[in-house]
Scaffold this motif. Structure first.
Motif, PDB file in Angstrom:
ATOM      1  N   HIS B 189     -13.100  27.885 -25.941  1.00 40.38           N
ATOM      2  CA  HIS B 189     -12.842  26.539 -26.467  1.00 40.38           C
ATOM      3  C   HIS B 189     -14.028  26.004 -27.250  1.00 40.38           C
ATOM      4  CE1 HIS B 189      -9.100  26.149 -24.181  1.00 40.38           C
ATOM      5  NE2 HIS B 189      -9.727  26.774 -23.210  1.00 40.38           N
ATOM      6  N   ALA B 190     -14.657  26.873 -28.020  1.00 39.21           N
ATOM      7  CA  ALA B 190     -15.854  26.456 -28.746  1.00 39.21           C
ATOM      8  C   ALA B 190     -15.576  25.266 -29.657  1.00 39.21           C
ATOM      9  CB  ALA B 190     -16.396  27.635 -29.545  1.00 39.21           C
ATOM     10  N   ALA B 191     -14.447  25.301 -30.349  1.00 42.82           N
ATOM     11  CA  ALA B 191     -14.144  24.230 -31.297  1.00 42.82           C
ATOM     12  C   ALA B 191     -13.964  22.896 -30.568  1.00 42.82           C
ATOM     13  CB  ALA B 191     -12.895  24.574 -32.082  1.00 42.82           C
ATOM     14  N   ASP B 192     -13.266  22.943 -29.424  1.00 43.50           N
ATOM     15  CA  ASP B 192     -13.049  21.711 -28.664  1.00 43.50           C
ATOM     16  C   ASP B 192     -14.368  21.169 -28.128  1.00 43.50           C
ATOM     17  OD1 ASP B 192     -10.456  22.143 -29.203  1.00 43.50           O
ATOM     18  OD2 ASP B 192      -9.885  22.810 -27.191  1.00 43.50           O
ATOM     19  N   ILE B 193     -15.231  22.080 -27.720  1.00 47.67           N
ATOM     20  CA  ILE B 193     -16.531  21.641 -27.207  1.00 47.67           C
ATOM     21  C   ILE B 193     -17.302  20.939 -28.320  1.00 47.67           C
ATOM     22  CG2 ILE B 193     -18.767  22.441 -26.354  1.00 47.67           C
ATOM     23  CD1 ILE B 193     -17.241  24.689 -24.898  1.00 47.67           C
ATOM     24  N   VAL B 194     -17.280  21.522 -29.510  1.00 44.09           N
ATOM     25  CA  VAL B 194     -17.984  20.900 -30.632  1.00 44.09           C
ATOM     26  C   VAL B 194     -17.371  19.531 -30.940  1.00 44.09           C
ATOM     27  CG1 VAL B 194     -18.516  21.106 -33.084  1.00 44.09           C
ATOM     28  CG2 VAL B 194     -18.790  23.077 -31.593  1.00 44.09           C
ATOM     29  N   ALA B 195     -16.046  19.432 -30.826  1.00 41.94           N
ATOM     30  CA  ALA B 195     -15.403  18.125 -31.028  1.00 41.94           C
ATOM     31  C   ALA B 195     -15.893  17.120 -29.990  1.00 41.94           C
ATOM     32  CB  ALA B 195     -13.884  18.273 -30.946  1.00 41.94           C
ATOM     33  N   GLU B 205     -25.793   8.632 -31.250  1.00 47.50           N
ATOM     34  CA  GLU B 205     -26.431   8.646 -32.561  1.00 47.50           C
ATOM     35  C   GLU B 205     -27.786   9.340 -32.518  1.00 47.50           C
ATOM     36  OE1 GLU B 205     -26.280   4.537 -33.580  1.00 47.50           O
ATOM     37  OE2 GLU B 205     -24.311   4.732 -34.473  1.00 47.50           O
ATOM     38  N   ALA B 206     -27.814  10.504 -31.869  1.00 46.24           N
ATOM     39  CA  ALA B 206     -29.054  11.271 -31.828  1.00 46.24           C
ATOM     40  C   ALA B 206     -29.270  11.943 -33.174  1.00 46.24           C
ATOM     41  CB  ALA B 206     -28.979  12.322 -30.726  1.00 46.24           C
ATOM     42  N   LYS B 207     -30.555  12.230 -33.465  1.00 49.96           N
ATOM     43  CA  LYS B 207     -30.864  12.835 -34.760  1.00 49.96           C
ATOM     44  C   LYS B 207     -30.496  14.308 -34.790  1.00 49.96           C
ATOM     45  CE  LYS B 207     -34.563   9.700 -35.940  1.00 49.96           C
ATOM     46  NZ  LYS B 207     -35.887   9.376 -35.398  1.00 49.96           N
ATOM     47  N   LEU B 208     -30.527  14.901 -33.612  1.00 52.53           N
ATOM     48  CA  LEU B 208     -30.275  16.342 -33.567  1.00 52.53           C
ATOM     49  C   LEU B 208     -29.550  16.676 -32.267  1.00 52.53           C
ATOM     50  CD1 LEU B 208     -30.936  19.084 -35.012  1.00 52.53           C
ATOM     51  CD2 LEU B 208     -32.897  19.243 -33.466  1.00 52.53           C
ATOM     52  N   ALA B 223     -19.560  32.469 -30.632  1.00 52.71           N
ATOM     53  CA  ALA B 223     -18.454  31.508 -30.739  1.00 52.71           C
ATOM     54  C   ALA B 223     -18.966  30.113 -31.058  1.00 52.71           C
ATOM     55  CB  ALA B 223     -17.658  31.502 -29.444  1.00 52.71           C
ATOM     56  N   MET B 224     -20.017  29.714 -30.410  1.00 53.99           N
ATOM     57  CA  MET B 224     -20.537  28.365 -30.624  1.00 53.99           C
ATOM     58  C   MET B 224     -21.170  28.249 -32.014  1.00 53.99           C
ATOM     59  SD  MET B 224     -19.646  26.621 -28.054  1.00 53.99           S
ATOM     60  CE  MET B 224     -20.495  25.093 -28.354  1.00 53.99           C
ATOM     61  N   GLU B 225     -21.845  29.300 -32.435  1.00 52.74           N
ATOM     62  CA  GLU B 225     -22.443  29.261 -33.775  1.00 52.74           C
ATOM     63  C   GLU B 225     -21.361  29.121 -34.832  1.00 52.74           C
ATOM     64  OE1 GLU B 225     -24.912  32.707 -33.798  1.00 52.74           O
ATOM     65  OE2 GLU B 225     -26.727  31.565 -33.311  1.00 52.74           O
ATOM     66  N   LEU B 226     -20.282  29.840 -34.609  1.00 52.26           N
ATOM     67  CA  LEU B 226     -19.169  29.780 -35.545  1.00 52.26           C
ATOM     68  C   LEU B 226     -18.562  28.379 -35.583  1.00 52.26           C
ATOM     69  CD1 LEU B 226     -18.035  32.208 -37.169  1.00 52.26           C
ATOM     70  CD2 LEU B 226     -16.096  32.187 -35.592  1.00 52.26           C
ATOM     71  N   ALA B 227     -18.345  27.831 -34.400  1.00 58.49           N
ATOM     72  CA  ALA B 227     -17.667  26.531 -34.313  1.00 58.49           C
ATOM     73  C   ALA B 227     -18.527  25.406 -34.871  1.00 58.49           C
ATOM     74  CB  ALA B 227     -17.295  26.244 -32.861  1.00 58.49           C
ATOM     75  N   GLU B 231     -21.392  21.781 -38.906  1.00 56.58           N
ATOM     76  CA  GLU B 231     -22.061  20.551 -38.466  1.00 56.58           C
ATOM     77  C   GLU B 231     -23.551  20.692 -38.735  1.00 56.58           C
ATOM     78  OE1 GLU B 231     -20.213  18.153 -37.105  1.00 56.58           O
ATOM     79  OE2 GLU B 231     -18.333  19.280 -36.874  1.00 56.58           O
ATOM     80  N   LYS B 232     -24.075  19.844 -39.605  1.00 54.10           N
ATOM     81  CA  LYS B 232     -25.474  20.051 -39.974  1.00 54.10           C
ATOM     82  C   LYS B 232     -26.441  19.532 -38.908  1.00 54.10           C
ATOM     83  CE  LYS B 232     -25.992  15.904 -42.924  1.00 54.10           C
ATOM     84  NZ  LYS B 232     -26.399  15.045 -41.823  1.00 54.10           N
ATOM     85  N   ASP B 233     -25.961  18.643 -38.041  1.00 51.38           N
ATOM     86  CA  ASP B 233     -26.859  18.116 -37.024  1.00 51.38           C
ATOM     87  C   ASP B 233     -26.810  18.900 -35.712  1.00 51.38           C
ATOM     88  OD1 ASP B 233     -27.861  16.201 -38.631  1.00 51.38           O
ATOM     89  OD2 ASP B 233     -26.415  14.672 -38.039  1.00 51.38           O
TER      90      ASP B 233
END
Lengths: 348, 702, 188
Positions: B189-195, B205-208, B223-227, B231-233
């Motif tokens: 569920h990498a994509a959901d985690i990133v969401a 509102e963290a910078k990173l 998987a996480m790198e892909l998802a 996202e640049k932050d």
């Protein structure tokens, strides 16, 4: 379903205290082998006597203190104490010397303090110092390496000397120390000490028979062997590097400074490092966990402190070798060192 | 901070001291999809699932609930509601064993599943970006989202810190051996985690954002790198495998080189850390409106034939999922909730899975052998080398064992994170962590007790003060009333005295009757007291006793007034009919008592009163005495219920508790009725002595 | 003779000066130290139970300061005795009424009123040293558990014996990691 209850962590390293003790004992083997090669099987006899006496004393004490005897004997700590003491005493000292030392080490220096883990002082060194103070003659009569003595000591001689005081042919130990030319020989450090007080220069001293190429015959090899065993312990992570490194570095530094300042009046660094009990002490005596410092900084301080004391005793004290005294003195300082060398806790 | 963020972005990693490398054993459960076991027939949802107070149940036994329905109401900030794991009927709300090392029980809602698993109304916030943070936080709270990594800290609190947050760390390190729950979740569920991370970061509102994953999970990292590629932050940072890298403080140290201040929280240094599973459930809650009713649990260990990761509903008894995963219990087996380093062994197969259960570890007999007996500490210092918090475990152990808690605290006992690295390396198999836990619990208990003692002391002092004030008020009132009566009676003595006397008697009787009522309840006295006909003689007797007592007391007082009353006492002893005089004596005694307690001028006044009544007209004296007596009684009755009790016991309590209090107390009660004359007399004497003693003490004290 | 006089004079003057100095120092540098009684009172458990024979903890603290035995506090147990002995410098004795070596770890208790049996006599309310009992005449009383010190004083006066002293229940919050104790098994 009923489950057993236990406290976390539920997994443990497999190396237990008995194994740690055994590893240390095993690491002594190269040194013992070289020692035996040069000084005869007396060393082995002494070690056996010391271990027997130490284990017996430990068992008796545990019995008297109404503790379970066998499980505690199995921790191998008495064995190690006996072993270390056996290595330290002169190979041809009489049997009762080492037995008294071992019993004293176990009963007085260890069990009376409360047994394993409670002793303030290194038991083997307490035993050694007691012997040194009580029987100075026996304890300073190190036979020279076998290759140097006039009358080679046979196995039978060794046993006779240890158990009766005289060799098969009726010589006493003192007579056996005489070299081919009729000079009495001592250990290199002893020789240096005596000669320096007799106003000889260090260079002159090095010409004596017990030396060869600036180091003591046999003693250099023995120290090398213990260094090897010590490196094995380090590699196995049984001992921490800090104490031996701090000890050896400090001793090197001080002896180097003094020898540079007075090349004629003091022993060289190489002699300090590779004669006497230096390597044996650095890896096997100082690292006795119970009586040494336990913090990272504390270990450095402890090692350096022993080195300074050894240096002072060897150069300015009354005894040629000062490790036992230095260790005991440093042991006394350990609680203080530990208290003032607490590491910085995370987040403080 | 900006330069720090630059350093972090460059890929630099710090290291923390100590740490251990226990066998990983992750391969047991690392492969395969997350499985879904069958529904259980019964669910046990504990009201207390996390630190903080437990919420109040808002359903009743017999209620029909749907899956996801709220079962408890969270009123305060630190509370979190729990939700129904499936549809069914609430069959009971009672104490049930908790997913806690103690194996103790807490209030638990027991739901019998109906099998239909029917969802309740769900409502997501698809457009959360446009909504105020408070509304999102409210959603997260009402859906029970808690930190799924360790302590179950309410997520909405972590995300509503007022401090400015620079860095959000998503913890996917999962450093404990055996556990692969987060690993599996990241893989699937990498994509959901990133969401979910985006939602969390929208609030902070963290910078990173740094997702930290140990290098033993290559698939999850990929998987996480892909998802998170778009996202640049968000950056994924691979950290070396070492236990306990996944600890909050240690991971912060590894990623930023900073240390969370002792006793503080990461937000103090501008950092918030959330678990990957928390990010996932935040996503489910905010976008889909699904409450936290299930989580990934690793079922592993060599006793489980189908080891792997399972979606387990919160409240499922462990027995159910163990059966599903093919558990063969070894004899004398252990069942560990959590990992082998920090997990706790559970007591019962009915222990429910809670929000913080990430693993159920069922080792075979030889897999994780029981520790042997504890041996002596040889101060080898391996523990100090392993401690990630740079503590000296051997010293902590020494002091904890000796219960020298102050010294243990001096060695920073409370900075221990109980990771177990020290006990893991200990060659003497000393359960070090257990010692620290006991020490910590005892210290906390001690602190709580000290606080309580402080409070008790304050309450005690307040009470003493109040009693004293009440007493003063009573005396003052008594005095005023007596004066007033005296005045009125002086004006119209002959006419009024008889009425007053009668009134006073009636009042006295009433007072004593109410006393009796209270006394009636005492089992020892109930037989006597139940005889209500005895009331009037009883009260008379009581009055007599009281009088006698007072007289005796007065008699023993060494001033001239006492002498006078002593004479009276003798007289009344001989002539039983001379009641009135005795009453006067009581009045005197009472007045004296008052006088003794009061300021000098008041004392003088009452003494004068007494004298006057002594020398004065008999009629007046009678009336006055009676009224005074009645007043005293009434006042006493008003105070609580029992005039005798209050008047007699109190001073004694305050001065000398060794005096035979019961013997003083009892003659005043109805029991005296049945006493023989002689008993009565001896009792009276005793009582009088006691009272006199008390008085003397009091006077001495004053 | 003169010498004697001089020396007396000099010494006298010196004594005066030093006396004045000391007197001044006493006033100027007065240390507001915790009086012994306060320190003893700190150590006592503040149950106000009176089991020591004094009406409350403070009076007992005063008595200890005046030389009474330090072993009369059952709620404090051995721990309190040890602390007291450290403070006042008296040897620690076993708790009065117990033997040497006997464990006297006090069990924490709170009073509990069986409410349907309570007749509302208010006797316990009067007895409670910390006002931890709520109620009015002829109305049921109840104990505020958090405030109860477990002193036992309310048990005696109750005419219907409806007050029990129950040990404080162990909950997950105040559990002290006693892994060895056998928990109650739940059979379902």
């Amino acid at each position: 379903m009923n489950f057993k209850i236990a406290s976390s962590p539920h997994t443990h390293v497999r190396r237990k205290t008995p194994a740690v003790m055994l590893f240390v004992a095993i690491a002594c083997l190269p040194g013992i082998a070289v020692q035996t090669w040069y000084f005869g099987i007396g060393t082995l006899v002494q070690i056996c006597l010391a271990i027997l006496a130490a284990v017996a004393a430990e068992a008796a004490c545990l019995k008297m203190r109404q503790r379970s005897v066998l499980p505690r004997l199995k921790d191998n700590s008495a064995l190690l104490t006996g072993l270390l003491l056996g290595i330290s005493v002169p190979p041809l000292a009489q049997w009762w010397v080492v037995v008294i030392g071992a019993i004293f080490a176990i009963v007085i220096a260890k069990q009376i303090y409360g047994g394993l883990g409670q002793n303030l002082f290194n038991p083997a060194m307490v035993g050694y110092v007691v012997l040194l103070v009580s029987f100075p003659l026996s304890m300073t009569l190190w036979v020279p390496p076998l290759s140097l003595v006039e009358y080679p000591v046979t196995v039978q001689d060794t046993l006779m000397l240890i158990f009766t005081g005289y060799s098969e042919t009726g010589f006493s130990l003192a007579q056996l120390r005489v070299d081919l030319d009729g000079y009495t020989m001592a250990t290199p450090l002893d020789t240096v000490k005596t000669a320096l007080t007799n106003q000889q220069t260090y260079q002159e001293i090095l010409n004596q028979k017990v030396f060869s190429e600036g180091t003591g015959i046999a003693w250099f090899e023995v120290n090398l062997a213990y260094l090897l065993g010590g490196l094995f312990l380090l590699q196995q992570k049984i001992i921490n590097w800090r104490i031996p490194v701090a000890f050896l570095l400090t001793l090197t530094l001080f002896s180097f400074i003094l020898h540079s300042a007075s090349p004629d009046g003091s022993a060289s660094t190489i002699l300090h490092l590779f004669s006497g009990a230096t390597m044996f002490a650095a890896f096997f005596i100082l690292t006795d966990p119970v009586s040494a410092s336990t913090t990272a900084k504390g270990r450095l301080i402890y090692g350096a402190l022993v080195a300074v004391l050894v240096f002072l005793i060897r150069n300015f004290g009354g005894y040629p070798e000062g490790i036992a005294f230095a260790v005991l003195l440093a042991n006394m300082a350990v609680p203080l060192i530990d208290y003032y060398s607490q590491p910085k806790t995370y987040g403080k | 901070m900006d330069s720090l963020i630059k350093t972090i972005k460059s890929g630099y990693l710090w290291r923390f001291p100590g740490g251990v490398h226990p066998p990983q054993k992750k391969s047991l459960s690392q492969t395969g999809q997350i499985k879904r076991p069958e529904l259980a027939s019964k669910y046990y949802v504990s009201l207390k699932q996390h630190i903080g107070q437990q919420a109040e149940a808002c359903v009743q036994v017999g209620d029909k609930v749907k899956k996801g329905q709220m079962l408890s109401r969270a009123d305060t900030a630190m509370q979190l509601p729990v939700h129904a794991p499936t549809s069914g009927i609430v069959t009971d709300i009672r104490e049930h064993i908790l997913a806690h090392p103690s194996g103790l029980g807490e209030q638990t809602i027991i739901i019998e599943a109906d099998g239909s698993d029917e969802w309740c109304q769900r409502e997501g916030l698809d457009n959360y970006q446009q909504l105020p943070p408070a509304q999102i936080l409210d959603k997260i709270k009402s859906l029970g989202v808690a930190g799924l990594g360790g302590a179950g800290f309410p997520t909405h609190i972590k995300n509503s810190r007022p401090e400015a947050i620079e860095l959000l760390i998503i913890n996917g390190a999962e450093c404990e051996p055996y556990i692969t729950a987060d690993d599996a979740l990241m893989r699937e569920h990498a994509a959901d985690i990133v969401a979910g991370i985006n939602i969390l970061n929208h609030l902070l509102e963290a910078k990173l954002v740094v997702i930290a994953i140990e290098d033993n999970k290559p698939e999850a990292i990929k998987a996480m790198e892909l998802a998170s590629a778009d996202e640049k932050d968000i950056i994924v940072r691979v950290v070396p495998t070492k236990y306990p890298t996944g600890g909050e403080k240690q991971l912060i140290q590894v990623l930023t080189g900073k240390e969370v201040p002792s006793g503080g929280i990461p937000a103090d240094i501008g950092i918030v850390m959330q678990n990957v599973a928390t990010a996932y459930s935040t996503y489910r809650a905010v976008i889909h409106g699904e409450p936290l009713i299930e989580r990934v649990v690793t079922l592993t260990g060599e006793s489980i034939s189908q080891a792997g990761n399972y979606w387990v509903r919160i409240g499922t008894p462990v027995a159910h999922i163990l059966t599903q995963a093919g558990y063969n219990q070894p004899a004398e087996g252990r069942l560990i909730m959590g990992g082998p380093m920090m997990g706790f062994s559970i007591h019962s197969p009915l222990t429910p899975v809670s929000k913080i259960t990430n693993c159920l570890l069922a080792p075979a007999m030889n897999e994780l052998p029981d520790p042997a007996d504890e041996q002596a500490c040889i101060r080898c210092g391996y523990c100090a080398d392993a401690c990630p918090a740079s503590l000296l475990p051997q010293q902590l152990y020494w002091h904890s064992k000796a219960r020298e808690y102050e010294k243990a605290q001096h060695f920073d006992l409370f900075d221990c994170i109980e990771c177990g690295a020290c006990a893991y390396v200990c060659p003497s198999e000393i359960p070090l962590v257990q010692y620290y836990r006991v020490a910590k619990a005892n210290i906390r208990q001690q602190a709580a007790e000290n606080e309580k003692a402080e409070k008790a002391k304050e309450r005690f002092n307040q009470r003493q003060l109040r009693l004293e004030e009440e007493k003063q008020a009573r005396i003052e009132k008594q005095r005023l009333a007596a004066e007033k009566r005296k005045q009125t009676m002086q004006e119209d003595a002959s006419a009024k005295d008889k009425i007053a006397q009668a009134l006073a008697r009636a009042q006295a009787q009433k007072a004593s009757r109410s006393t009796d009522q209270a006394k009636e309840q005492a089992p020892a006295q109930s037989t006597i007291a139940s005889d209500s006909k005895n009331n009037s003689p009883k009260s008379a007797a009581q009055a007599a006793i009281a009088r006698a007592k007072a007289k005796k007391a007065a008699a023993q007082k060494a001033d001239n007034e006492a002498m006078q009353s002593a004479a009276d006492t003798d007289q009344s002893d001989i002539e039983k009919t001379a009641k009135e005089k005795a009453q006067a004596a009581i009045a005197r005694a009472k007045a004296k008592k008052a006088a003794a307690q009061k300021a000098d001028n008041e004392a003088m006044q009452s003494a004068a009163d007494t004298k006057q009544s002594d020398t004065g007209k008999t009629a007046k004296e009678k009336a006055q005495a009676a009224i005074a007596r009645a007043k005293a009684k009434k006042a006493a009755a008003q105070k609580v219920d029992n005039g005798e009790h209050a008047n007699v016991v109190e001073p004694i309590e305050q001065s000398d508790p060794k005096t035979p209090e019961p013997t003083v107390d009892k003659p005043a009660s109805g029991e005296t009725n049945q006493m023989s004359q002689q008993d009565d007399k001896s009792q009276r004497i005793k009582a009088a002595i006691a009272k006199a003693k008390a008085k003397r003490k009091q006077l001495g004290g004053d | 003779m003169n010498i004697v006089l001089y020396s007396i004079l000099v010494l006298g003057v010196l004594a005066l000066i030093f006396g004045a100095l000391l007197g001044y120092a006493k006033i100027k540098f007065k240390v507001e130290s915790d009086p012994l009684v306060d320190q003893i009172d700190e150590i006592l458990p503040q149950t106000q139970c009176g089991q020591c024979g004094y009406p409350g903890c403070r009076p007992y603290a005063e008595a200890i300061a005046n030389g009474d035995d330090i072993n009369k506090c059952p709620p404090g147990g051995d721990a309190t005795i040890k602390k007291l002995s450290d403070l006042v410098g008296v040897e620690a004795k076993p708790l009065a009424g117990t033997e040497e070596g006997e464990q006297t770890e006090p069990v924490k208790k709170v009073a509990y009123i069986r409410e349907d049996e309570c007749i509302g006599c208010t006797k316990c309310i009067q007895a409670c040293p910390v006002d931890a009992i709520l109620g009015a005449a002829r109305h049921m009383h109840t104990v505020i558990e958090d405030e109860c010190t477990g002193c036992d004083l309310c048990v005696e006066p109750c005419p219907v014996d409806c007050i029990d002293m129950l040990p404080v229940k162990t909950r997950p919050d105040n559990w002290r990691w006693q892994l060895q104790s056998i928990p109650v098994q739940q059979i379902d």
